[in-house]
Motif scaffolding. Structure first.
Motif, PDB file in Angstrom:
ATOM      1  N   ASN A 173     -21.536   4.812   7.091  1.00  0.00           N
ATOM      2  CA  ASN A 173     -20.702   4.573   6.061  1.00  0.00           C
ATOM      3  C   ASN A 173     -20.277   4.323   4.654  1.00  0.00           C
ATOM      4  O   ASN A 173     -22.149   4.848   4.033  1.00  0.00           O
ATOM      5  CB  ASN A 173     -20.775   2.701   6.243  1.00  0.00           C
ATOM      6  N   HIS A 174     -19.486   4.303   4.143  1.00  0.00           N
ATOM      7  CA  HIS A 174     -19.703   5.490   2.765  1.00  0.00           C
ATOM      8  C   HIS A 174     -17.963   5.084   2.278  1.00  0.00           C
ATOM      9  O   HIS A 174     -17.159   4.758   1.858  1.00  0.00           O
ATOM     10  CB  HIS A 174     -19.576   6.581   2.566  1.00  0.00           C
ATOM     11  N   GLU A 175     -18.013   4.127   1.108  1.00  0.00           N
ATOM     12  CA  GLU A 175     -16.992   3.752   0.329  1.00  0.00           C
ATOM     13  C   GLU A 175     -16.971   3.691  -1.456  1.00  0.00           C
ATOM     14  O   GLU A 175     -17.479   4.814  -1.576  1.00  0.00           O
ATOM     15  CB  GLU A 175     -18.094   2.094   0.198  1.00  0.00           C
ATOM     16  N   SER A 176     -15.659   2.475  -1.778  1.00  0.00           N
ATOM     17  CA  SER A 176     -15.316   3.261  -2.906  1.00  0.00           C
ATOM     18  C   SER A 176     -14.339   2.520  -3.856  1.00  0.00           C
ATOM     19  O   SER A 176     -14.236   1.567  -2.063  1.00  0.00           O
ATOM     20  CB  SER A 176     -14.859   4.878  -2.967  1.00  0.00           C
ATOM     21  N   PRO A 177     -13.988   2.562  -4.797  1.00  0.00           N
ATOM     22  CA  PRO A 177     -12.751   1.644  -4.463  1.00  0.00           C
ATOM     23  C   PRO A 177     -11.608   2.133  -3.742  1.00  0.00           C
ATOM     24  O   PRO A 177     -10.906   1.437  -3.676  1.00  0.00           O
ATOM     25  CB  PRO A 177     -12.952   1.756  -6.564  1.00  0.00           C
ATOM     26  N   ARG A 178     -11.716   2.942  -2.905  1.00  0.00           N
ATOM     27  CA  ARG A 178      -9.987   3.924  -2.265  1.00  0.00           C
ATOM     28  C   ARG A 178     -11.006   3.042  -1.134  1.00  0.00           C
ATOM     29  O   ARG A 178      -9.588   3.762  -0.141  1.00  0.00           O
ATOM     30  CB  ARG A 178      -9.704   5.460  -2.003  1.00  0.00           C
ATOM     31  N   ILE A 226     -14.720  -7.692   1.040  1.00  0.00           N
ATOM     32  CA  ILE A 226     -15.793  -8.359   0.359  1.00  0.00           C
ATOM     33  C   ILE A 226     -15.692  -8.230  -1.066  1.00  0.00           C
ATOM     34  O   ILE A 226     -15.121  -9.909  -1.987  1.00  0.00           O
ATOM     35  CB  ILE A 226     -17.394  -7.905   0.565  1.00  0.00           C
ATOM     36  N   THR A 227     -15.147  -7.041  -1.886  1.00  0.00           N
ATOM     37  CA  THR A 227     -15.339  -6.968  -3.447  1.00  0.00           C
ATOM     38  C   THR A 227     -13.865  -7.667  -3.394  1.00  0.00           C
ATOM     39  O   THR A 227     -13.616  -7.737  -4.847  1.00  0.00           O
ATOM     40  CB  THR A 227     -15.791  -5.719  -3.440  1.00  0.00           C
ATOM     41  N   SER A 228     -12.908  -7.335  -2.428  1.00  0.00           N
ATOM     42  CA  SER A 228     -11.099  -7.395  -2.950  1.00  0.00           C
ATOM     43  C   SER A 228     -11.280  -9.284  -3.478  1.00  0.00           C
ATOM     44  O   SER A 228     -10.605 -10.128  -4.394  1.00  0.00           O
ATOM     45  CB  SER A 228     -10.115  -7.220  -2.436  1.00  0.00           C
ATOM     46  N   VAL A 275     -16.574  -3.959  -7.430  1.00  0.00           N
ATOM     47  CA  VAL A 275     -16.662  -5.181  -7.491  1.00  0.00           C
ATOM     48  C   VAL A 275     -15.054  -5.409  -9.580  1.00  0.00           C
ATOM     49  O   VAL A 275     -14.341  -5.729  -9.763  1.00  0.00           O
ATOM     50  CB  VAL A 275     -16.910  -6.371  -7.733  1.00  0.00           C
ATOM     51  N   GLN A 276     -16.202  -4.812  -9.937  1.00  0.00           N
ATOM     52  CA  GLN A 276     -15.168  -4.438 -11.268  1.00  0.00           C
ATOM     53  C   GLN A 276     -14.114  -3.751 -10.639  1.00  0.00           C
ATOM     54  O   GLN A 276     -13.284  -3.771 -11.733  1.00  0.00           O
ATOM     55  CB  GLN A 276     -16.143  -3.541 -11.971  1.00  0.00           C
ATOM     56  N   ASN A 277     -13.793  -2.445  -9.925  1.00  0.00           N
ATOM     57  CA  ASN A 277     -12.867  -1.917  -9.942  1.00  0.00           C
ATOM     58  C   ASN A 277     -12.168  -3.362  -9.178  1.00  0.00           C
ATOM     59  O   ASN A 277     -10.190  -3.574 -10.056  1.00  0.00           O
ATOM     60  CB  ASN A 277     -12.726  -0.664  -9.276  1.00  0.00           C
ATOM     61  N   ASP A 278     -12.536  -4.030  -8.310  1.00  0.00           N
ATOM     62  CA  ASP A 278     -11.544  -4.802  -7.817  1.00  0.00           C
ATOM     63  C   ASP A 278     -10.980  -6.191  -8.916  1.00  0.00           C
ATOM     64  O   ASP A 278      -9.874  -7.113  -8.807  1.00  0.00           O
ATOM     65  CB  ASP A 278     -12.017  -5.761  -7.170  1.00  0.00           C
TER      66      ASP A 278
END
Ligand code: GDP
Length: 342
Positions: free
Chosen positions: A185-190, A200-202, A320-323
């Motif tokens: 699994n690989h994640e990012s603001p995109r 979760i973050t949004s 989280v900061q991005n969202d």
């Protein structure tokens, strides 16, 4: 370290799935490194979307239209095909298993066969990098899993990726340069909100902004090895330019529960007592779910000199900061639909 044959140092890449998280980071990275980047897109992207920049050549088409794919390949004459397209959600694969197999496996067979034929006709090597997935190891008893772990998927998505992974092996044995990136699994603001991290973050951002009370989730005990998407995309370029084709596990080697992710996300948004904002909703619990996915990327570290650069805490905090910014803007605009999540 590159052994990729190329004239005048400009390499030509063909990326499928270029509007997704990985494809867009990959297009950015390759263009930044001077590659000529061609991307397959299903519809012409609206202005301002991530792929749509003048540096990329866009080709309209769908993976399921195999004749069109062949024509596009012939037009581009790429040095490398990066196949990132397909259905990427385990949750969605339970809703339409047949469509998942068609796009994630049948289309891979068609694209690899067309690439092989073009290579024969053009008389030059065309490399192929397939985005595979940790889900091929769904019920493996190895923890961590490596390239030799038993392939035993537990979802239609995992089964589709397992078939594609086997096809990669078949074409490699046939003499084609084709590598399989077994991506954890690989994640990012995109990352889209149908994945648990971005959901979760949004939603934590919306709670922090006072516009949502609770976050409804499924299995909080699921344990995943979450990495930073741009790092994983970088591994694909390393595979494409390495001297030999192979299978490579790409992972951080460290796993966390969904519960850990939730706790960190609330902390990043400045909220203590996260438990009172979280509810388990059976709608989000899957028929079968791999309990722990954790990868051993030592082969990629050794051969590709690849390693992750962003750790779990920093990744959660950046998302989280991005969202917080995205959600604050969205809430200012009336009539925007709320972000869902599977
Ligand atoms: P996956 O590992 O490719 O399926 O990526 P996901 O981000 O969709 O899911 C990661 C893990 O989170 C899985 O074990 C899910 O069962 C678990 N999970 C728990 N609650 C949720 C939820 O509300 N949505 C999603 N998508 N996954 C959830």
């Amino acid at each position: 370290m590159s052994n990729l044959p190329s004239s005048a140092n400009v390499r030509t890449a063909f990326i499928t799935g270029a509007t997704g998280q990985d494809g867009s980071y990959l297009a950015d990275q390759l263009a930044g490194q001077g590659w000529s980047v061609h991307a397959l897109v299903r519809t012409a992207p609206a202005k301002g979307t991530v792929v749509g920049d003048r540096a990329f050549s866009l080709h309209l088409g769908d993976l399921s239209d195999h004749n069109n794919l062949k024509r596009v390949l012939q037009t581009i004459q790429p040095d490398v095909v990066f196949n990132l397209a397909g259905s990427s959600s385990v949750a969605e694969s339970w809703e339409d298993p047949a469509a998942t197999i068609s796009v994630n496996a049948t289309s891979v067979a068609a694209l690899m066969e067309s690439t092989w034929k073009l290579q024969q006709d053009a008389g030059k090597e065309i490399r192929f990098v397939q985005a595979s997935s940790a889900e091929i190891f769904g019920s493996s008893t190895d923890v961590p899993q490596n390239e030799l772990s038993r392939i035993c998927p537990v979802s239609p998505y995992g089964a589709s990726k397992a078939l594609a992974h086997h096809l990669v092996g078949v074409y490699r044995r046939r003499g084609m340069f084709v590598s399989s990136a077994i991506l954890y699994n690989h994640e990012s603001p995109r990352r889209p909100a149908k994945f648990v991290t971005r959901k979760i973050t949004s939603q934590v951002a919306r709670i922090a902004l006072g516009h949502l009370e609770t976050l409804d989730l499924g299995n909080l005990d699921a344990t995943r090895d979450w990495g930073w998407a741009p790092d994983y995309v970088d591994s694909l370029v390393r595979m494409a330019t390495y001297k030999d084709p192979d299978d490579f596990v790409i992972a951080t080697g460290i796993s966390h529960t969904v519960r850990d992710f939730v706790r960190r996300a609330f902390e990043s948004a400045g909220i203590s007592h996260w438990e009172k904002h979280v509810r388990v909703d059976p709608r989000f619990i899957r028929p079968i779910d791999a309990s722990e996915m954790r990868g051993d990327a030592s082969k990629a570290q050794r051969l590709l000199d690849w390693k992750p650069t962003v750790d779990f805490g920093e990744m959660v905090s950046q998302m989280v900061q991005n969202d917080l910014v995205v959600e604050a803007k969205r809430l200012e605009t009336p009539h925007t639909s709320s972000r869902g999540g599977k």
